[in-house]
Design a protein around this motif. Sequence first.
Motif, PDB file in Angstrom:
ATOM      1  N   GLN A 111      30.603  31.718  24.213  1.00  0.00           N
ATOM      2  CA  GLN A 111      31.891  32.398  24.075  1.00  0.00           C
ATOM      3  C   GLN A 111      32.038  33.408  25.226  1.00  0.00           C
ATOM      4  O   GLN A 111      31.140  34.206  25.491  1.00  0.00           O
ATOM      5  CB  GLN A 111      31.977  33.124  22.729  1.00  0.00           C
ATOM      6  CG  GLN A 111      31.699  32.221  21.527  1.00  0.00           C
ATOM      7  CD  GLN A 111      30.234  32.194  21.101  1.00  0.00           C
ATOM      8  OE1 GLN A 111      29.390  32.885  21.660  1.00  0.00           O
ATOM      9  NE2 GLN A 111      29.917  31.375  20.100  1.00  0.00           N
ATOM     10  N   TYR A 112      33.186  33.384  25.874  1.00  0.00           N
ATOM     11  CA  TYR A 112      33.388  34.195  27.072  1.00  0.00           C
ATOM     12  C   TYR A 112      33.608  35.666  26.731  1.00  0.00           C
ATOM     13  O   TYR A 112      34.375  36.006  25.837  1.00  0.00           O
ATOM     14  CB  TYR A 112      34.603  33.698  27.857  1.00  0.00           C
ATOM     15  CG  TYR A 112      34.806  34.414  29.172  1.00  0.00           C
ATOM     16  CD1 TYR A 112      34.306  33.879  30.353  1.00  0.00           C
ATOM     17  CD2 TYR A 112      35.482  35.631  29.229  1.00  0.00           C
ATOM     18  CE1 TYR A 112      34.484  34.539  31.559  1.00  0.00           C
ATOM     19  CE2 TYR A 112      35.663  36.299  30.434  1.00  0.00           C
ATOM     20  CZ  TYR A 112      35.159  35.750  31.601  1.00  0.00           C
ATOM     21  OH  TYR A 112      35.325  36.411  32.792  1.00  0.00           O
ATOM     22  N   SER A 113      32.937  36.533  27.476  1.00  0.00           N
ATOM     23  CA  SER A 113      33.231  37.963  27.469  1.00  0.00           C
ATOM     24  C   SER A 113      33.091  38.487  28.884  1.00  0.00           C
ATOM     25  O   SER A 113      32.229  38.034  29.653  1.00  0.00           O
ATOM     26  CB  SER A 113      32.269  38.725  26.547  1.00  0.00           C
ATOM     27  OG  SER A 113      32.461  40.128  26.679  1.00  0.00           O
ATOM     28  N   CYS A 114      33.927  39.459  29.223  1.00  0.00           N
ATOM     29  CA  CYS A 114      33.785  40.112  30.529  1.00  0.00           C
ATOM     30  C   CYS A 114      32.443  40.825  30.625  1.00  0.00           C
ATOM     31  O   CYS A 114      31.924  41.026  31.722  1.00  0.00           O
ATOM     32  CB  CYS A 114      34.917  41.118  30.729  1.00  0.00           C
ATOM     33  SG  CYS A 114      36.557  40.383  30.695  1.00  0.00           S
ATOM     34  N   SER A 115      31.878  41.198  29.474  1.00  0.00           N
ATOM     35  CA  SER A 115      30.613  41.926  29.456  1.00  0.00           C
ATOM     36  C   SER A 115      29.411  41.027  29.724  1.00  0.00           C
ATOM     37  O   SER A 115      28.356  41.524  30.115  1.00  0.00           O
ATOM     38  CB  SER A 115      30.416  42.609  28.100  1.00  0.00           C
ATOM     39  OG  SER A 115      31.456  43.530  27.850  1.00  0.00           O
ATOM     40  N   THR A 116      29.548  39.741  29.498  1.00  0.00           N
ATOM     41  CA  THR A 116      28.417  38.817  29.629  1.00  0.00           C
ATOM     42  C   THR A 116      28.678  37.802  30.737  1.00  0.00           C
ATOM     43  O   THR A 116      28.193  37.958  31.857  1.00  0.00           O
ATOM     44  CB  THR A 116      28.157  38.132  28.279  1.00  0.00           C
ATOM     45  OG1 THR A 116      29.370  37.545  27.790  1.00  0.00           O
ATOM     46  CG2 THR A 116      27.627  39.119  27.267  1.00  0.00           C
ATOM     47  N   PRO A 138      33.053  27.296  23.296  1.00  0.00           N
ATOM     48  CA  PRO A 138      32.788  27.801  21.944  1.00  0.00           C
ATOM     49  C   PRO A 138      32.908  26.781  20.826  1.00  0.00           C
ATOM     50  O   PRO A 138      32.337  26.980  19.746  1.00  0.00           O
ATOM     51  CB  PRO A 138      33.828  28.911  21.775  1.00  0.00           C
ATOM     52  CG  PRO A 138      34.943  28.524  22.688  1.00  0.00           C
ATOM     53  CD  PRO A 138      34.281  27.871  23.867  1.00  0.00           C
ATOM     54  N   VAL A 139      33.670  25.699  21.040  1.00  0.00           N
ATOM     55  CA  VAL A 139      33.863  24.744  19.947  1.00  0.00           C
ATOM     56  C   VAL A 139      33.473  23.328  20.360  1.00  0.00           C
ATOM     57  O   VAL A 139      33.960  22.352  19.785  1.00  0.00           O
ATOM     58  CB  VAL A 139      35.329  24.778  19.430  1.00  0.00           C
ATOM     59  CG1 VAL A 139      35.614  26.075  18.715  1.00  0.00           C
ATOM     60  CG2 VAL A 139      36.326  24.571  20.569  1.00  0.00           C
ATOM     61  N   HIS A 140      32.590  23.213  21.332  1.00  0.00           N
ATOM     62  CA  HIS A 140      32.120  21.887  21.701  1.00  0.00           C
ATOM     63  C   HIS A 140      31.441  21.237  20.492  1.00  0.00           C
ATOM     64  O   HIS A 140      30.656  21.872  19.773  1.00  0.00           O
ATOM     65  CB  HIS A 140      31.135  21.961  22.867  1.00  0.00           C
ATOM     66  CG  HIS A 140      30.697  20.626  23.357  1.00  0.00           C
ATOM     67  ND1 HIS A 140      29.634  19.939  22.808  1.00  0.00           N
ATOM     68  CD2 HIS A 140      31.189  19.820  24.343  1.00  0.00           C
ATOM     69  CE1 HIS A 140      29.479  18.783  23.431  1.00  0.00           C
ATOM     70  NE2 HIS A 140      30.417  18.688  24.372  1.00  0.00           N
ATOM     71  N   GLU A 170      36.802  34.009  20.355  1.00  0.00           N
ATOM     72  CA  GLU A 170      36.055  32.786  20.644  1.00  0.00           C
ATOM     73  C   GLU A 170      34.830  32.659  19.733  1.00  0.00           C
ATOM     74  O   GLU A 170      34.464  31.553  19.328  1.00  0.00           O
ATOM     75  CB  GLU A 170      35.675  32.742  22.120  1.00  0.00           C
ATOM     76  CG  GLU A 170      36.909  32.620  23.011  1.00  0.00           C
ATOM     77  CD  GLU A 170      36.584  32.243  24.448  1.00  0.00           C
ATOM     78  OE1 GLU A 170      35.412  31.964  24.763  1.00  0.00           O
ATOM     79  OE2 GLU A 170      37.528  32.222  25.267  1.00  0.00           O
ATOM     80  N   VAL A 171      34.182  33.785  19.394  1.00  0.00           N
ATOM     81  CA  VAL A 171      33.082  33.724  18.433  1.00  0.00           C
ATOM     82  C   VAL A 171      33.621  33.274  17.073  1.00  0.00           C
ATOM     83  O   VAL A 171      33.022  32.429  16.390  1.00  0.00           O
ATOM     84  CB  VAL A 171      32.367  35.086  18.300  1.00  0.00           C
ATOM     85  CG1 VAL A 171      31.325  35.036  17.193  1.00  0.00           C
ATOM     86  CG2 VAL A 171      31.706  35.477  19.618  1.00  0.00           C
ATOM     87  N   ALA A 172      34.768  33.824  16.690  1.00  0.00           N
ATOM     88  CA  ALA A 172      35.374  33.427  15.417  1.00  0.00           C
ATOM     89  C   ALA A 172      35.721  31.943  15.413  1.00  0.00           C
ATOM     90  O   ALA A 172      35.594  31.269  14.376  1.00  0.00           O
ATOM     91  CB  ALA A 172      36.632  34.259  15.158  1.00  0.00           C
ATOM     92  N   ALA A 173      36.136  31.408  16.558  1.00  0.00           N
ATOM     93  CA  ALA A 173      36.440  29.976  16.655  1.00  0.00           C
ATOM     94  C   ALA A 173      35.191  29.135  16.413  1.00  0.00           C
ATOM     95  O   ALA A 173      35.238  28.103  15.728  1.00  0.00           O
ATOM     96  CB  ALA A 173      37.048  29.658  18.018  1.00  0.00           C
ATOM     97  N   THR A 174      34.043  29.566  16.970  1.00  0.00           N
ATOM     98  CA  THR A 174      32.788  28.851  16.733  1.00  0.00           C
ATOM     99  C   THR A 174      32.422  28.882  15.249  1.00  0.00           C
ATOM    100  O   THR A 174      32.051  27.856  14.662  1.00  0.00           O
ATOM    101  CB  THR A 174      31.643  29.473  17.558  1.00  0.00           C
ATOM    102  OG1 THR A 174      32.028  29.572  18.933  1.00  0.00           O
ATOM    103  CG2 THR A 174      30.375  28.646  17.450  1.00  0.00           C
TER     104      THR A 174
END
Length: 424
Positions: A185-190, A229-231, A280-284
């Motif tokens: 899941q994409y984050s600007c922090s990671t 995130p949802v592959h 995106e985490v919630a989508a997973t």
Amino acid sequence: MALRAPFPQACWRLTARYTARYTAPVSPLPSQWRRGNATVAPPKPDTVQGANGPTAVVFMNMGGPSTTDEVGDFLSRLFADADLIPLGRLQSYIGPYIARRRTPKIQKQYADIGGGSPIRKWSEHQAAEMCKILDKTSPETAPHKPYVAFRYANPLTEDMYKKLLEDGFGQGKGGRAIAFTQYPQYSCSTTGSSLNELWKWRQRLEGKRATGEVEPEGSIKWSVIDRWPVHAGLVEAFATNIEKTLETYPPAKRDKVVLLFSAHSLPMSVVNRGDPYPAEVAATVYAVNQRLGMKYQYRLVWQSQVGPQPWLGAQTSDTVKNLLKKGQEDMILIPIAFTSDHIETLYELDEEVIGEDAKGHSGVKRAESLNGNPIFIEALADIAKTHLESGQACSRQMTLRCPGCVSERCLEQKKFFASQQQHL
């Protein structure tokens, strides 16, 4: 509602395929590969270079110290990164101070989990196994060469880039490299921080700061896999690990188990800037629960908060304690934003949350991390193959900045990777 239909069908197909592959009878080794009681590995033919090969595949992750002696440097880099832990204008002073203060405590935690993080071992294993699959499924871009670039621990991005150059990529020789984030899941922090670091070292070692040219002839052609995130394969890998853990409960209790999907938290200042990570985490989480048939109660919770400022909640530790107080004794913790074991799973979840907060309650368990899961590694290969076939330098989503972003470095990094489209 639009999300519901595709995932169960896609995951069902994956389940059937993976079940057939990994439960099939093992064929006996040919006699020429046996010597007495010893088994001799068959000869490995050299991978033939395809028309569009070789291809470097760079796994990007936060990383972790492999020994307790590396903890200090790891924390210094981590607290110096304003993308991950924004500390304001005094970051260059406050960061090192916090790192020094926390080093003895964190060294003890790493000692308690075996003396270091296993994340490098698992990252190198996952990358190598994925590349073996790609050599077979995408021969035109073979050979695929695995690399690992950690943001805060060895092997650092700088060292990975130098290794690429030593191995014959760039410096007038061209070649293709894929920056493959291991944060689903994409984050600007990671992911964003890792791409900023990659772009910085590209500019220093191969770009304008090194050669005087913006696009020197024969430099590495970069593309980016920035989120997944949802592959279906990722969803399947998580779901099968959860099902294995559910089987350890008595049948009468199984349907009453609460699933707690735990992800690394973010400062609310980053969330309010418009970072896509929480969504995106919630989508997973939703996709995994669809695959499980929506049979279990679940919550998304957050861990690893640092410092006094507000972070995204509810906290994993508080959630477990509160549910136990309310009489809910059976829970499974699922590290939904991590692709392998490291300090957040082995110490924070296993030792602190389960061991201390839940006092070792037998009903509170953790699902196995993805680590060497063959379903997961197949998923990584499928993601990379699809990316190679797409001909895209990066996703459209990656080029969109957060609504509240004011970082010029982020802007220039995104412009660079988007510009690589003309070279692919």
